[in-house]
Design an enzyme around this catalytic site. Structure first.
Site, short mmCIF file in Angstrom:
data_model
loop_
_atom_site.label_atom_id
_atom_site.label_comp_id
_atom_site.label_asym_id
_atom_site.label_seq_id
_atom_site.Cartn_x
_atom_site.Cartn_y
_atom_site.Cartn_z
N CYS A 93 1.61 17.34 30.19
CA CYS A 93 1.04 16.01 30.39
C CYS A 93 1.45 15.48 31.77
O CYS A 93 2.52 15.83 32.30
CB CYS A 93 1.51 15.06 29.29
SG CYS A 93 3.27 14.68 29.30
N ASN A 98 -7.63 -4.31 5.06
CA ASN A 98 -8.17 -3.51 6.16
C ASN A 98 -8.82 -4.38 7.22
O ASN A 98 -9.81 -3.97 7.84
CB ASN A 98 -9.16 -2.46 5.63
CG ASN A 98 -8.52 -1.09 5.47
OD1 ASN A 98 -7.83 -0.59 6.37
ND2 ASN A 98 -8.70 -0.49 4.30
N GLU A 158 -3.92 1.71 -3.15
CA GLU A 158 -4.10 3.13 -2.83
C GLU A 158 -3.19 4.01 -3.69
O GLU A 158 -2.40 4.80 -3.20
CB GLU A 158 -3.85 3.39 -1.33
CG GLU A 158 -4.55 4.62 -0.82
CD GLU A 158 -4.49 4.77 0.69
OE1 GLU A 158 -5.02 5.78 1.19
OE2 GLU A 158 -3.93 3.90 1.38
N HIS A 169 4.78 12.77 31.76
CA HIS A 169 6.17 13.19 31.53
C HIS A 169 6.41 14.64 31.92
O HIS A 169 7.55 15.10 31.83
CB HIS A 169 6.52 13.00 30.04
CG HIS A 169 6.16 11.66 29.49
ND1 HIS A 169 5.02 11.46 28.76
CD2 HIS A 169 6.77 10.47 29.58
CE1 HIS A 169 4.95 10.20 28.39
NE2 HIS A 169 5.99 9.56 28.88
N ASP A 223 -4.04 -4.89 0.79
CA ASP A 223 -4.48 -4.29 2.05
C ASP A 223 -5.97 -4.57 2.20
O ASP A 223 -6.80 -3.91 1.57
CB ASP A 223 -4.18 -2.79 2.03
CG ASP A 223 -4.73 -2.07 3.25
OD1 ASP A 223 -5.17 -2.74 4.20
OD2 ASP A 223 -4.73 -0.82 3.25
N ASN A 260 0.87 -1.17 0.00
CA ASN A 260 0.00 0.00 0.00
C ASN A 260 0.91 1.23 0.00
O ASN A 260 1.54 1.56 1.01
CB ASN A 260 -0.91 0.00 1.24
CG ASN A 260 -1.88 1.17 1.25
OD1 ASN A 260 -1.53 2.30 0.92
ND2 ASN A 260 -3.11 0.92 1.66
N CYS A 315 -0.76 14.22 24.95
CA CYS A 315 0.67 14.03 25.18
C CYS A 315 1.40 14.07 23.84
O CYS A 315 0.94 13.51 22.85
CB CYS A 315 0.91 12.70 25.89
SG CYS A 315 2.67 12.32 26.15
N ASP A 367 2.58 4.76 5.12
CA ASP A 367 2.32 4.30 6.48
C ASP A 367 2.16 2.79 6.54
O ASP A 367 1.82 2.24 7.59
CB ASP A 367 1.08 4.99 7.05
CG ASP A 367 -0.13 4.85 6.14
OD1 ASP A 367 0.04 4.42 4.99
OD2 ASP A 367 -1.25 5.17 6.58
N HIS A 368 2.39 2.12 5.42
CA HIS A 368 2.37 0.66 5.35
C HIS A 368 3.77 0.14 5.01
O HIS A 368 4.61 0.89 4.49
CB HIS A 368 1.41 0.16 4.28
CG HIS A 368 -0.04 0.39 4.60
ND1 HIS A 368 -0.92 -0.62 4.89
CD2 HIS A 368 -0.77 1.54 4.67
CE1 HIS A 368 -2.12 -0.12 5.12
NE2 HIS A 368 -2.05 1.19 4.99
#
Length: 639
Positions: free
Chosen positions: A586, A194, A37, A589, A192, A7, A612, A320-321
């Site tokens: 936060c 999903n 995609e 941390h 993909d 993807n 955060c 992102d894959h």
């Protein structure tokens, strides 16, 4: 044979990242590369995105425009071959089909175009067209097996419309698979989907994770549950944990490998051996050598900047894959065949439209005719009147005394040159030609066309210098008014006197005064010499007073500008300090949070909140996101 599924999250972006489509494909060193995609519309398929030397490609693009869904999905299959014609390579498909319903077109000669695929007659034509309208499938038949390149729909919680679409998508797809398996065909499904089938395929999966209807359907298709398909990755890596292929791009989850495994390679059907009925013989056991995830294609790599310490401003290249691959063994050649007609090499937007010789000649003839018409109806530069106009006459009987309508004028040349008549108004002429014509009453006047250097000098003489903007307002306004009058006079080309001398033009007193006042501003700045003019001595004093007052005004404006910049800087520093003080820390941390905006449609859409700043990760890791959340204001909190 090596098959890769990836993807790309935008094919154009990945091609730009690698430098070219060929470099992207060669980086996998694979025989079949299935991409999801692509985010390309049909009209955006150009040669640089679809054609690579040594590869044949097949595309499916979205055909739907519902809710603005145009150019957001799309799949493509690239096959590496030595020859596109008369080939016996198994990587080159013998047939190809866009979609999986049979309604979008098939390259098989024995199947009618736009005919419903076998096993799908129970569904209406509207249902079939809807699931195939988003460019989510391309099918290639490689002789020994049929390859489905899929991009499964995504359906968020509470989105009933997309959930129903996803249910119909996989229901119809399953029927198509069953039809092929009944005919004894072998099937590979890659892409993909999903869907993360089990809890082991999701980071920190909850107790109800596997109860999802799509995950239940996925597992029912597997051999372990009595189905026909093997999950090739799990068959080769049954106990591997944290083997993910997708990570949220907006939370930096890649740094802590906080993701899911939704990119799959599935296979079904008998092996290629003659004794395939023997126990233990199947596609995975007999022909799959290995299957793994290409983690080197992840956007975040060890050694990259920490996202919450300035790393959020660093753009990570990549999808992102992560790609998934499998290597097959003992795949023999097939019968001789050529590239199917569905290949991108045959698309008009890729290879262009074929033109006949007659159409080319007709277009060329039409172009010449248009050019000749333009030449005969307008004044071009020096190329038109190459012989030069020796006389310009104006007929008083046909012209208005108040204007210079070119429609009643004619350019008469000597007996050696033909007569060029102009019909139309002055706005039809080019600016240079209109401005270069000088017309006199009852008198011949020769004015050659200015060359480029003369026109450039004329344009320069009309520009104002920086100093002229700081003169007294009344002098400047008066000068600009007169300059406008001069320009209009030059544009029309009319001389107000019939008896004036051609060698020494006379300027009126008002223009002389204006030019004298602007000597320091306009003329001297251009470095042009001005002729002597009969001007009043009082004008010199005016110049001196204007120059001194302009200098004082210039000094005052510089001080005011400096003061404004100082005040603006202090105000901006105050605003930044207020913003810094309003950002919460936060609890995990004690670090400044980052603000985000709700983009999901609903009652909180557009509301701002703080979370955060650290990357998302396992709750057991103290370095990961602590889960802190706070609305930016009380007005943003849900009611």
């Amino acid at each position: 044979m090596k098959i890769v599924t990836y993807n790309v999250n935008g094919l154009r972006q990945r091609v730009s990242q690698f430098g070219s489509l060929l470099k992207l494909l060669n980086s996998f060193d694979a025989d079949i590369i299935c991409i999801q995609e692509t985010k390309l519309r049909r009209q955006e398929l150009t040669a640089d995105l679809a054609i690579a030397d040594g590869y044949e490609s097949f595309f499916s693009c979205t055909r739907s425009s519902d809710k603005g869904r145009t150019g957001y999905s799309g799949v493509a299959t690239f096959c590496r071959v030595k020859s596109a014609f008369s080939s016996v390579e198994a990587a080159l498909p013998i047939a190809a089909e866009e979609g999986f319903t049979g309604l979008l077109g098939c390259s098989r000669k024995d199947e009618a175009a736009s005919a419903v695929a076998e096993g799908l007659v129970e569904f209406s034509r509207e249902e079939l067209l809807k699931v195939d309208s988003e460019g989510r499938c391309i099918i290639t038949d490689h002789g020994h097996f049929v390859l489905f390149n899929l991009y499964g729909p995504r359906a968020g919680d509470g989105d009933s419309e997309r959930i129903q679409f996803k249910l119909n998508f996989f229901k119809i797809l399953e029927k198509r698979w069953e039809s092929l398996l009944c005919r004894g065909r072998r099937i590979f499904v890659v892409g993909d989907l999903n869907i993360a089938p089990s809890a082991i395929d999701r980071c920190e999966a909850g107790p109800d994770f596997e109860k999802n209807e799509f995950r239940t359907w996925f597992r029912s298709m597997l051999v372990e549950s009595g189905g026909h398909f093997f999950d090739v990755f799990r068959a080769k890596n049954p106990n591997r944990r944290e083997a993910f292929t997708c990570w949220p791009s907006n939370t930096g989850a890649e740094q802590f490998n906080y993701g899911t495994r939704i990119d799959h390679i599935l296979c079904a059907g008998p092996c290629l051996h003659e004794e395939h009925d023997v126990e233990g013989h199947n596609l995975v056991t007999c022909h799959v050598k290995e299957c793994d995830i290409l983690t080197e294609y992840k956007r975040w790599k060890p050694g990259s900047a920490t996202r919450w310490k300035g790393g959020w401003n660093i753009k990570l290249e990549g999808s992102d894959h992560a790609p998934v691959y499998t290597c097959l063994r003992e795949i023999p050649d097939v019968l001789e065949h050529s590239t199917p007609s569905l290949a991108a090499r045959y698309l008009p937007m890729v290879h262009g439209l074929q033109q006949t010789l007659v159409s080319v000649l007709m277009r060329r003839q039409a172009t010449k005719q248009v050019k000749s018409d333009v030449v005969s109806s307008s004044f071009p530069d020096e190329s038109i009147i190459s012989g030069g106009c020796s006389h310009v006459k104006r007929s008083i009987a046909n012209c208005d005394a108040n204007g210079t309508d070119i429609s009643c004028c004619s350019l008469d040349q000597d007996s050696r040159n033909p007569i060029l008549k102009v019909v139309g108004h002055s706005e039809d002429l080019k600016e240079e030609a209109a401005c270069s014509t000088t017309i006199v009453f009852n008198e011949e006047y020769t004015s050659p066309l200015p060359n480029k250097r003369t026109r450039k000098r004329a344009r320069k003489s009309q520009q104002l210098s920086l100093r002229s903007f700081f003169l007294k307002s009344q002098n400047l306004d008066y000068g600009i008014e007169n300059s406008t009058n001069d320009n209009s006079t030059n544009q029309t080309g009319v001389l107000n006197s019939n008896n004036q001398s051609q060698e020494a033009p006379v300027m009126d007193d008002r223009r002389c005064t204006t030019m004298q006042n602007d000597t320091n501003g306009i003329s001297s700045s251009q470095g042009q010499e001005e002729p002597d003019r009969p001007c009043s001595p009082a004008q010199n004093n005016t110049n001196g007073n204007a120059s001194s007052q302009g200098q004082e005004e210039q000094d005052g404006s510089r001080y005011l500008e400096k003061q404004k910049k100082s005040d603006a800087l202090l105000e901006w520093q105050r605003i930044q300090q207020l913003m810094q003080n309003s950002i919460p820390l936060c609890k995990g941390h004690r670090e400044p949070c980052v603000s985000r905006v709700v983009k999901k449609p609903g009652p909180n859409f557009g509301h701002r909140f703080y979370v955060c700043a650290r990357a998302e990760g396992p709750s057991s890791n103290p370095e990961a996101n602590c889960g802190y959340f706070r609305w930016a204001s009380t007005k943003s909190r849900p009611k």
